[in-house]
Design an enzyme around this catalytic site. Structure first.
Site, PDB file in Angstrom:
ATOM      1  N   ASP A  40      46.264  57.927 -59.131  1.00  0.00           N
ATOM      2  CA  ASP A  40      47.345  56.015 -58.427  1.00  0.00           C
ATOM      3  C   ASP A  40      48.377  56.178 -58.427  1.00  0.00           C
ATOM      4  OD1 ASP A  40      48.260  53.231 -58.257  1.00  0.00           O
ATOM      5  OD2 ASP A  40      45.567  52.421 -59.456  1.00  0.00           O
TER       6      ASP A  40
ATOM      7  N   VAL B 133      47.911  52.601 -49.929  1.00  0.00           N
ATOM      8  CA  VAL B 133      48.667  52.296 -50.810  1.00  0.00           C
ATOM      9  C   VAL B 133      49.971  51.619 -51.102  1.00  0.00           C
ATOM     10  CG1 VAL B 133      50.035  54.443 -49.854  1.00  0.00           C
ATOM     11  CG2 VAL B 133      50.177  54.352 -51.979  1.00  0.00           C
ATOM     12  N   ASP B 134      50.442  50.640 -50.069  1.00  0.00           N
ATOM     13  CA  ASP B 134      51.066  49.541 -49.936  1.00  0.00           C
ATOM     14  C   ASP B 134      50.278  48.661 -50.298  1.00  0.00           C
ATOM     15  OD1 ASP B 134      53.250  48.244 -48.978  1.00  0.00           O
ATOM     16  OD2 ASP B 134      51.950  48.363 -46.599  1.00  0.00           O
TER      17      ASP B 134
ATOM     18  N   GLY C 170      46.899  58.639 -43.955  1.00  0.00           N
ATOM     19  CA  GLY C 170      45.585  57.361 -44.334  1.00  0.00           C
ATOM     20  C   GLY C 170      45.080  57.049 -42.692  1.00  0.00           C
TER      21      GLY C 170
ATOM     22  N   TYR D 266      47.038  55.700 -40.242  1.00  0.00           N
ATOM     23  CA  TYR D 266      47.853  56.458 -39.444  1.00  0.00           C
ATOM     24  C   TYR D 266      47.197  57.792 -38.505  1.00  0.00           C
ATOM     25  CZ  TYR D 266      51.620  52.391 -40.282  1.00  0.00           C
ATOM     26  OH  TYR D 266      51.892  51.116 -40.558  1.00  0.00           O
TER      27      TYR D 266
END
Length: 170
Positions: free
Chosen positions: A9, A32-33, A124, A126
């Site tokens: 993480d 992640v954002d 991911g 995208y």
């Protein structure tokens, strides 16, 4: 130049800067954002809102990067970058992805960062293919004129970890 591939993480890593695979608004999202925004706390969203829009809804165009403090994260900085959406490689995706890594390193150097962690930008939601994303990341950082003393490629699963490990060893 020591590179590491770690499946972890990214919000837990004790590095000077973590890179956020953001969207153009910089106001949080999924993957992640979203994890970075949750872990950093509401001050991160406020700092991102303070970044001027280039055009309506766009604070960071694809391929560019912006920096904020890390707030509640172990990292001092969050470097936000917007990777390209994969369209089969026909829309300058490789150049845009390489630009993400280069612009992040530029901001890191300006701030005296000695350690940085990159997620798998664009790999991911995208849709950038794992092997190609890893190759661009490793090649771009290896070719950079400056890198911090420690560079971590932080992955989110076994497929991505294997792709980065393979690219690193080639």
């Amino acid at each position: 130049m020591p590179f590491e591939v770690i499946q972890a993480d990214i919000t837990t890593l004790a590095v000077d800067a973590i890179v956020n695979a953001a969207n153009e608004s910089l106001l949080g999202g999924g993957g992640v954002d979203g994890a970075i925004h949750r872990a950093a706390g509401p001050a991160l969203l406020a700092a991102c809102r303070d970044i001027p829009e280039i055009r309506p809804g766009v604070r960071c165009p694809t391929g560019e990067a912006r920096v904020t403090p890390g707030f509640a994260l172990p990292a001092r900085f969050v470097i936000h970058t917007v990777g390209p959406v994969w369209h089969g490689g026909e829309r300058a995706e490789e150049e845009l992805l390489a630009s993400c890594y280069g612009n992040c390193l530029k901001l890191a150097q300006e701030r005296g960062v000695e350690s940085i962690a990159f997620p798998a930008i664009s790999a991911g939601i995208y849709g950038y293919p794992a092997d190609a994303a890893a190759r661009v990341a490793i090649q771009t950082v290896r070719a950079a004129t400056w890198t911090p003393a420690r560079v971590v490629f932080c992955t989110f699963g076994g497929t991505m970890t294997a792709a980065y490990a393979a690219s690193l060893s080639s």
